[in-house]
Enzyme design. Sequence first.
Site, mmCIF file in Angstrom:
data_model
loop_
_atom_site.group_PDB
_atom_site.id
_atom_site.type_symbol
_atom_site.label_atom_id
_atom_site.label_comp_id
_atom_site.label_asym_id
_atom_site.label_seq_id
_atom_site.Cartn_x
_atom_site.Cartn_y
_atom_site.Cartn_z
ATOM 1 N N TYR A 38 0.698 -1.178 0.008
ATOM 2 C CA TYR A 38 0.068 0.026 -0.037
ATOM 3 C C TYR A 38 0.828 1.113 0.069
ATOM 4 O O TYR A 38 2.076 1.248 0.088
ATOM 5 C CB TYR A 38 -0.755 0.017 1.157
ATOM 6 C CG TYR A 38 -0.276 0.329 2.348
ATOM 7 C CD1 TYR A 38 0.546 -0.731 3.163
ATOM 8 C CD2 TYR A 38 -0.599 1.657 3.217
ATOM 9 C CE1 TYR A 38 1.045 -0.199 4.491
ATOM 10 C CE2 TYR A 38 0.074 1.839 4.347
ATOM 11 C CZ TYR A 38 0.849 1.054 5.066
ATOM 12 O OH TYR A 38 1.316 1.076 6.305
ATOM 13 N N ARG A 105 -6.906 -20.814 -2.061
ATOM 14 C CA ARG A 105 -5.957 -20.639 -1.140
ATOM 15 C C ARG A 105 -4.676 -21.679 -1.078
ATOM 16 O O ARG A 105 -4.855 -23.008 -1.059
ATOM 17 C CB ARG A 105 -6.590 -20.938 0.481
ATOM 18 C CG ARG A 105 -5.691 -20.416 1.585
ATOM 19 C CD ARG A 105 -6.244 -20.457 3.007
ATOM 20 N NE ARG A 105 -5.455 -20.156 3.873
ATOM 21 C CZ ARG A 105 -4.394 -20.908 4.532
ATOM 22 N NH1 ARG A 105 -4.548 -22.138 4.215
ATOM 23 N NH2 ARG A 105 -3.550 -20.547 5.518
ATOM 24 N N LYS A 152 6.555 -2.304 1.714
ATOM 25 C CA LYS A 152 5.273 -1.808 2.510
ATOM 26 C C LYS A 152 4.195 -2.535 2.281
ATOM 27 O O LYS A 152 3.048 -2.154 1.503
ATOM 28 C CB LYS A 152 4.987 0.017 1.899
ATOM 29 C CG LYS A 152 4.061 0.816 2.959
ATOM 30 C CD LYS A 152 4.308 2.040 2.332
ATOM 31 C CE LYS A 152 3.313 3.003 3.020
ATOM 32 N NZ LYS A 152 3.462 3.119 4.664
ATOM 33 N N GLU A 184 11.976 2.373 14.455
ATOM 34 C CA GLU A 184 11.011 3.445 13.781
ATOM 35 C C GLU A 184 9.992 3.551 14.660
ATOM 36 O O GLU A 184 9.790 2.861 15.626
ATOM 37 C CB GLU A 184 10.900 3.176 12.212
ATOM 38 C CG GLU A 184 10.044 2.118 11.833
ATOM 39 C CD GLU A 184 10.083 1.841 10.537
ATOM 40 O OE1 GLU A 184 9.504 2.916 9.671
ATOM 41 O OE2 GLU A 184 10.013 0.720 10.163
ATOM 42 N N LEU A 209 11.044 1.207 7.117
ATOM 43 C CA LEU A 209 10.226 1.610 5.708
ATOM 44 C C LEU A 209 11.297 2.900 5.397
ATOM 45 O O LEU A 209 11.550 3.743 6.192
ATOM 46 C CB LEU A 209 8.985 2.074 6.221
ATOM 47 C CG LEU A 209 8.403 2.339 4.695
ATOM 48 C CD1 LEU A 209 8.162 1.310 4.017
ATOM 49 C CD2 LEU A 209 6.951 3.128 5.068
HETATM 50 N N1 PDD Z 1 3.157 4.907 7.177
HETATM 51 N N2 PDD Z 1 7.657 3.686 9.088
HETATM 52 C C1 PDD Z 1 6.277 3.030 8.923
HETATM 53 C C2 PDD Z 1 6.627 1.632 9.526
HETATM 54 C C3 PDD Z 1 5.177 3.413 8.226
HETATM 55 O O1 PDD Z 1 4.218 2.619 8.056
HETATM 56 C C4 PDD Z 1 5.387 4.739 7.518
HETATM 57 C C5 PDD Z 1 4.211 5.363 7.092
HETATM 58 C C6 PDD Z 1 6.560 5.411 7.443
HETATM 59 C C7 PDD Z 1 6.733 6.996 6.915
HETATM 60 O O2 PDD Z 1 6.797 6.810 5.575
HETATM 61 P P1 PDD Z 1 6.200 7.783 4.565
HETATM 62 O O3 PDD Z 1 6.939 9.184 4.980
HETATM 63 O O4 PDD Z 1 6.775 7.688 3.195
HETATM 64 O O5 PDD Z 1 4.891 8.033 4.904
HETATM 65 C C8 PDD Z 1 7.477 5.113 8.207
HETATM 66 C C9 PDD Z 1 1.532 5.519 6.525
HETATM 67 C C10 PDD Z 1 1.640 6.922 6.699
HETATM 68 C C11 PDD Z 1 0.649 4.616 6.947
HETATM 69 O O6 PDD Z 1 0.576 3.331 7.406
HETATM 70 O O7 PDD Z 1 -0.681 5.243 7.443
#
Ligand code: PDD
Length: 290
Positions: A38, A105, A152, A184, A209
């Site tokens: 996503y 599945r 992601k 993170e 990420l």
């Molecule tokens: N999340 N680290 C993780 C684990 C994340 O899920 C996200 C983003 C980030 C920041 O990445 P970016 O700057 O590209 O949004 C770091 C999104 C916003 C979410 O899951 O809603």
Amino acid sequence: MLLTNDTRIVYVNGQYLPAAEAMVSVFDRGFLFADGVYEVSSVLEGRMVENDAHIRRLQRSLEALEMAMPLAVAELVAAQQELLRRNNLKEGALYLQVTRGVADRDFAYPGDTRSTLVMFTQAKKLLENPLAERGMSVISVADIRWKRRDIKTVGLLAPSMAKQAAAKAGADDAWLVEAGFVTEGSSNNAYIVTDDNVIVTRQLSHAILHGITRASVLRLATENDLRVEERPFTLEEACAAREAFITSATTFALPVVRIDGQVIGDGRPGELTRKLRKLYIDMALASVRG
Ligand code: PDD
């Protein structure tokens, strides 16, 4: 819970549908295996922020899982823009998900599925965020996620558990800790500012990420003669830091003023954090105004 009076239009595989009619199969591998990826792009003044970078990361996530792009990039962006238009979304987020599609599945990838593409909008005030003034409190939790956090994927149960633990503890979010080092935030990248004003955040690897906001914030910091160090930092170092903050698409940069109950700095949003938030927002607004 979804409201039955949800007036949103949702995109599902080429169709723009009322939210209540937007459905995918129970055999979708996104549902059965979290076999999907996503992206979340923020929206300001009706236009997406840094969407090109989000699309490039989507391509990387898909490649890592041997999935094809569901549409050509230009078609995908046109569909995103059409969805924003149909929902008249001015400020908030556009969520996009691609799964491997529908198959009986079986663990190994089926050869012949057509990917599922869904998108929806979420209205939200991003520029005016009370947490930017108040600062966030975070708790630390063990990072129990898998080892390819650079992809992601929609496998988000571990971060959901972390956010739930934070909510139970009366905190705003959780920072994830592995072998004593902060990886993170549950859905954002984590930073500290040292006593000699160095911005520290973990270096890119499979462990985190590769945040789109992170890349821009680090670039803006360097361009503005702020010092940046990409390395792991411990929870102890964070608790003793001058400032702490997070970045993500929907939060931009937000101050962290408490970690596990310990006050960071003077307990108020730090100067560098406020500066970086402003630099990022100015850049984002300039980009959407073209
Ligand atoms: N999340 N680290 C993780 C684990 C994340 O899920 C996200 C983003 C980030 C920041 O990445 P970016 O700057 O590209 O949004 C770091 C999104 C916003 C979410 O899951 O809603």
